[in-house]
Design an enzyme around this catalytic site. Structure first.
Site, PDB file in Angstrom:
ATOM      1  N   GLU A  54      -9.990  37.713 -20.059  1.00  0.00           N
ATOM      2  CA  GLU A  54      -9.999  38.835 -19.131  1.00  0.00           C
ATOM      3  C   GLU A  54     -10.546  38.445 -17.768  1.00  0.00           C
ATOM      4  OE1 GLU A  54     -10.120  42.605 -22.155  1.00  0.00           O
ATOM      5  OE2 GLU A  54     -11.991  41.509 -21.849  1.00  0.00           O
ATOM      6  N   GLU A  64      -6.359  39.565 -29.800  1.00  0.00           N
ATOM      7  CA  GLU A  64      -7.199  40.664 -30.258  1.00  0.00           C
ATOM      8  C   GLU A  64      -6.282  41.778 -30.741  1.00  0.00           C
ATOM      9  OE1 GLU A  64     -10.080  42.097 -27.429  1.00  0.00           O
ATOM     10  OE2 GLU A  64     -10.641  40.060 -26.795  1.00  0.00           O
TER      11      GLU A  64
END
Length: 991
Positions: free
Chosen positions: A416, A492
């Site tokens: 991220e 994820e």
């Protein structure tokens, strides 16, 4: 973006460099004959509120630390009574002004005085090594400054040989909580400053092993491995088991057994130079992307993975070796085969254990800049050339430390971070240094720098499109073509926050159906609840906001498959079942079972199979099952033993289990790996005149279908029907066979789960918020009629929240058999009124029984909780637990504890008396010592106080699914409990 002018010098903790004075990174080794001294233990400690103190005298050997506190190293000072931890998911807990940080910058001065062991070598050099310090450290030894470093989860070394003394060495370390490095470490976890990994002094003999790189590839076509070890300086490598004695830099090719996560074959080896011998464990394997698929040793692999932060509820990220092994043993016992080291390299010993026990690893760089997302990524360091040296330094330290681990099959650039030139520079450096592994990064959907297409929380429908390589196109045609040719993983998915995650089975079927979809990594391994105690001493676990944080993200830090004490959650039990590497499907009528090996590499010779035949949850017979040693992907039909002769009545089931045939490094022989359960052909009914041993109690047998109905009658100010006594005004049951009860009456509310409440950034409707806004937590019950007839007592009601015209008309019809007035039957019909635009949380009845009835027994799904989309692991059987043990202690209390597919249940006291209920169709059964409203109001487990009077029981016809919307997709359509007409019934009796 910074307010600092170019001419303003920045303090060392704010400059963008990775540090100064340190040695180049090198490979980790746990086994060396060179002397090593641990510097862990109690250190003198002083905390200052800012980083601007000019008092550096504490680094002088003669400095007096009288009056200082003490902290344990490894450790975090905020977990040892100095300050407090802070939890944020995305937002930086300080103003975003890179690379500047606030003046309010807690700074910990640490001092350790140590003597050299008597046998410490007098010749050679020495290295001082730090495995991990958050977030910036300045180091002195015996008054001499060694340097500065950043990169919290990465090793840093300093040459110190000339500074050492036999006695009275003084090591001084100043640690700043915030630094320019903090902008690169926004990793959805507690901010925990301190020296949290080991500090060691390592002797470096003359001609010691410097850096070394073990290259151990495997050719699946020939069955041979090729070994070459590059080292500085040169030496020799021996592998006795393979008969190899090679000079470093020299290659040899021999027949070997390859390393895989299923078969983690390691060869003991030694690298020897003139001054040192280093132990190696070599695993031969080759990782490639071929035909759009990740292959290891020539075969596609399916990642059944988890994300793992390092965490301990009392020690934070100071995780010891025993806890690391416990984590990996639990993973292996629950069929997990892969770990993503979110979002930084783990302690190096963890990777040694992954090599030994067998797990695929995505090793992730210590990098995340997520806090820039809400700023439109303005000032993002990964797209600012000034930061590129620090980024590449982090990638280099990860790769050099961990490059010799067979378990590491991917390097991840970070997490991220948006996109930018710094990521490209990292990828280019890694490819040049180690082209033998796959490069991963999720944050750039163009996949410009990666070898794999990786996503987070993509919904099932999109995963199916990606599996067909039919996903939405990327704007750049060349990059779009590249991405479509890449393998796909969910780095994820299935957010394991609170009750859940739901939808695991549907994801797994997609992974199995599409070659391109190579599995995923559940978020995440463990709840990060920090141990706390109430004033009365009761243990509970704190989350964001419990430590006085001004800015925090609540219990979003508790989103794991383990509770903080490392007890498996129901989510982990479900995941184990969903990903089990053997599929067992049966045809009870034909008396056969189909066994499919879904391992990638291993055959089934390591497993032993057995069967049991159960009637009404009681084992009648069992034995071993001869299953051939099927290779990966192979299936076989196996004949079951003939159905046992039995007088037992009720439902009959076959259960087939696959267990370890011998002890392994992670579980003993007999450990269950996989199971399947399926109905047998209908059994002939045995005479019902007496109760056979092991049958359900007579009180729970089905009511007579031919007996005449009993008529309700007035007795004083009550209505009596069979064993039931009713209030004539409300029609409520108040007593059953002399046992006081409350209700039952219609109930649709549940204490919203984290997944019910959902995440603001997810597109699906957040039903927990919708239910509360609609008022389903404050329903009102209106009695419209209480009607008696010759054969029934009928109660007509309307159930609705205030301020709206939607509602539910519920009709309760009570009957009893005149020939057996010990049994009372309730038939419920429900009709929705108005325009229902959302599903219901649950649909059923709630009743209260005396608190003394604290033992539950049921025939149905168990032993643990289950919900419509989390029921793969629910096994039909006869189960018994206390009411207290039926609760699931989620860190933030919420709906929990339902048992699925229950045929009958009973609650009894210590004397064996109580209440029994049978449902048609099978129902969801929940029992707890507090109301749903009390559960809903609780923020932590100590907020729940057991009732001294009542056990509350929910008997549900339906439950809304769970989903994964706390960070992922919501409930899939088949598991929505849409409002509609419904009919269900229960039969109650007094035991």
């Amino acid at each position: 973006m910074s307010t600092t002018t170019p001419d303003t010098p920045l303090p060392y903790y704010e400059d963008v460099s990775p540090g100064s004075g340190g040695l180049p990174p090198r490979a980790w080794t746990a086994g060396s004959d060179a002397a090593r001294l641990s510097l862990g233990g109690d250190w003198a400690f002083r905390l200052s509120p800012t980083a601007t103190t000019e008092d550096e005298s504490f680094a002088r050997p003669d400095y007096d630390t009288t009056g200082w506190d003490t902290v344990a190293v490894p450790g975090h000072w905020v977990l040892q009574g100095h300050g407090a931890p802070v939890y944020t998911n995305v937002l930086y807990p300080f103003p975003v002004d890179p690379p500047r940080v606030p003046t309010e910058n807690p700074t910990g001065d640490h001092r350790r005085v140590f003597d050299l062991p008597a046998d410490w070598p007098a010749d050679g050099d020495a290295v001082l090594r730090f495995e991990g310090v958050e977030s910036c450290a300045r180091v002195w030894l015996n008054g001499q400054e060694l340097g500065v470093f950043k990169g919290s989860r990465l090793p840093h070394e300093f040459a110190v040989g000339e500074l050492l003394r036999p006695r009275g060495n003084v090591l001084a370390v100043r640690v700043h909580q915030w630094s320019s490095g903090s902008y690169l470490e926004d990793q959805d976890q507690w901010w925990l400053p301190g020296i949290f990994r080991e500090v060691t002094l390592e002797h470096r003999p003359a001609d010691a092993v410097g850096d070394f790189f073990v290259h151990a590839s495997y050719d699946h076509a020939s069955g041979e491995g090729t070994l070459r070890v590059d080292a500085e300086p040169g030496g020799r490598v021996t592998v006795p088991e393979l008969g190899l004695d090679l000079a470093t830099g020299e290659s040899a090719t021999v027949a070997v057994e390859p390393w895989t996560a299923e078969t983690p074959r390691l060869y003991e080896a030694t690298l020897a130079t003139g001054g040192e011998r280093v132990s190696l464990r070599v695993g031969f394997r080759t990782v490639v992307v071929e035909d759009g698929v990740i292959k290891v040793n020539g075969k596609r692999v399916l990642f059944r993975g988890v994300n793992r932060h390092e965490f301990h509820p009392e020690a934070g990220r100071a995780v010891d070796l025993e806890t690391m092994r416990e984590d990996l043993v639990l993973m292996k016992r629950h069929n997990i085969n892969a770990v993503r080291t979110s979002h930084y390299p783990p302690h190096p010993a963890f990777l040694d254990l992954c090599d030994e026990l067998g797990l695929w690893v995505i090793d992730e760089c210590d990098l995340e800049t997520h806090g820039f997302v809400d700023l439109g990524w303005r000032g993002n360091p990964v797209d600012d050339d000034r930061w590129t040296p620090a980024l590449v330094d982090r990638a280099r330290r990860m790769v050099e430390r961990d490059k010799n681990h067979a378990s590491v099959v991917m390097w991840s650039l970070g997490n991220e971070c948006g996109t930018g030139r710094g990521l490209t520079a990292m990828a280019e450096w890694i490819r040049e240094r180690d082209p033998s592994r796959v490069i991963h990064y999720e944050g750039d959907m163009s996949c410009a720098d990666t070898d794999v297409y990786s996503r987070m929380y993509a919904p099932h429908e999109e995963v199916e499109q990606i599996g067909r390589r039919a996903e939405a196109p990327w704007a750049d045609a060349e990059l779009d073509a590249k991405r479509r040719a890449l393998p796909f993983i969910l780095c994820e998915y299935a957010h394991a926050m609170g009750n859940g995650p739901g939808g695991l089975s549907e994801y797994q079927r997609l992974f199995e159906a599409h070659e391109r979809c190579q599995g995923g990594f559940v978020w995440e391994w463990i709840d990060h609840g920090i141990a706390k105690r109430t004033p009365e001493g009761e243990l509970f676990y704190g989350y964001g906001g419990d430590f006085g944080e001004e800015l925090h993200d609540g219990n979003f830090v508790c989103d794991g498959l383990l509770f903080p004490d490392r007890t498996p959650s129901p989510g982990l039990i479900e995941y184990k079942k969903v990903i089990e590497p053997v599929r067992i499907e049966g045809d009870g009528a034909a008396g056969t079972v189909r066994v499919t090996n879904t391992h990638d590499f291993a055959d089934l010779s390591h497993l032993a199979f057995s069967w049991v035949y159960e009637a009404e949850g009681v084992e009648v017979d069992g034995g071993e099952l001869a299953v051939p040693p099927l290779g990966p992907g192979e299936s076989a039909e196996v004949k079951l033993a003939g159905r046992p002769a039995t007088d037992s009545t009720g439902e009959a089931l076959w259960t087939v289990r696959a267990r370890l045939a011998a002890d392994t490094a992670w579980a003993p022989a007999g450990h269950e790996v996989a199971w399947g359960q399926f109905p047998a052909a209908p059994a002939p009914q045995a005479p019902a005149a007496t109760q056979a041993e092991g049958q359900a109690p007579a009180a729970t047998q089905a009511p007579s279908a031919t007996g005449a109905a009993a008529a309700p009658r007035r007795e004083g100010d009550t209505i009596v029907l069979g064993p039931g006594v009713f209030d004539p005004a409300s029609g409520a049951l108040v007593s059953l066979g002399g046992l006081e009860v409350t209700g039952p009456r219609l109930d649709v509310w549940r204490a919203p789960t984290d997944n019910d409440n959902g995440a603001a950034w997810q597109p699906d409707e957040r039903y927990g918020l919708i239910w509360r806004a609609l008022g389903l937590h404050r329903l009102r019950h209106r009695v419209d009629a209480v009607e008696t007839a010759d054969d029934a007592l009928t109660v007509r009601t309307r159930v609705a929240p205030a301020a709206t015209d939607v509602g539910l008309v519920a009709v309760y019809r009570w009957t009893a058999d005149a020939a057996d007035e010990g049994r009372l039957r309730l038939a419920v019909s429900v009709t929705p009124h108005g325009e229902w635009t959302c599903p219901l949380p649950r649909l059923g009845v709630r009743l209260g029984v005396p608190a003394a009835l604290g033992r539950a027994e049921w025939f149905g799904g168990g032993p643990g909780e289950a919900y419509p989309d989390t029921r793969a692991a629910s096994r039909i059987g006869r189960w018994a637990l206390t009411v207290d043990a039926m609760q699931t202690p989620y860190v933030r209390p919420q709906e929990n504890g339902a048992r699925a597919d229950v045929r009958w249940a009973r609650l009894t006291g210590e004397d064996g008396t109580g209440i029994a209920v049978e449902g048609a169709p099978p129902f969801w059964f929940t029992a707890r010592r507090w109301t749903t409203e009390q559960l809903d109001a609780a923020e932590h487990t100590p907020d729940l106080s057991a009732s001294a009077d009542t056990v509350w029981v929910n008997l549900d016809h339906g439950q809304q699914g769970i989903g994964s919307q706390s960070c992922g997709p919501g409930v899939l359509p088949p598991y929505r409990l849409d409002a509609g007409p419904a009919e269900f019934s229960f039969t109650f009796s007094r035991i």
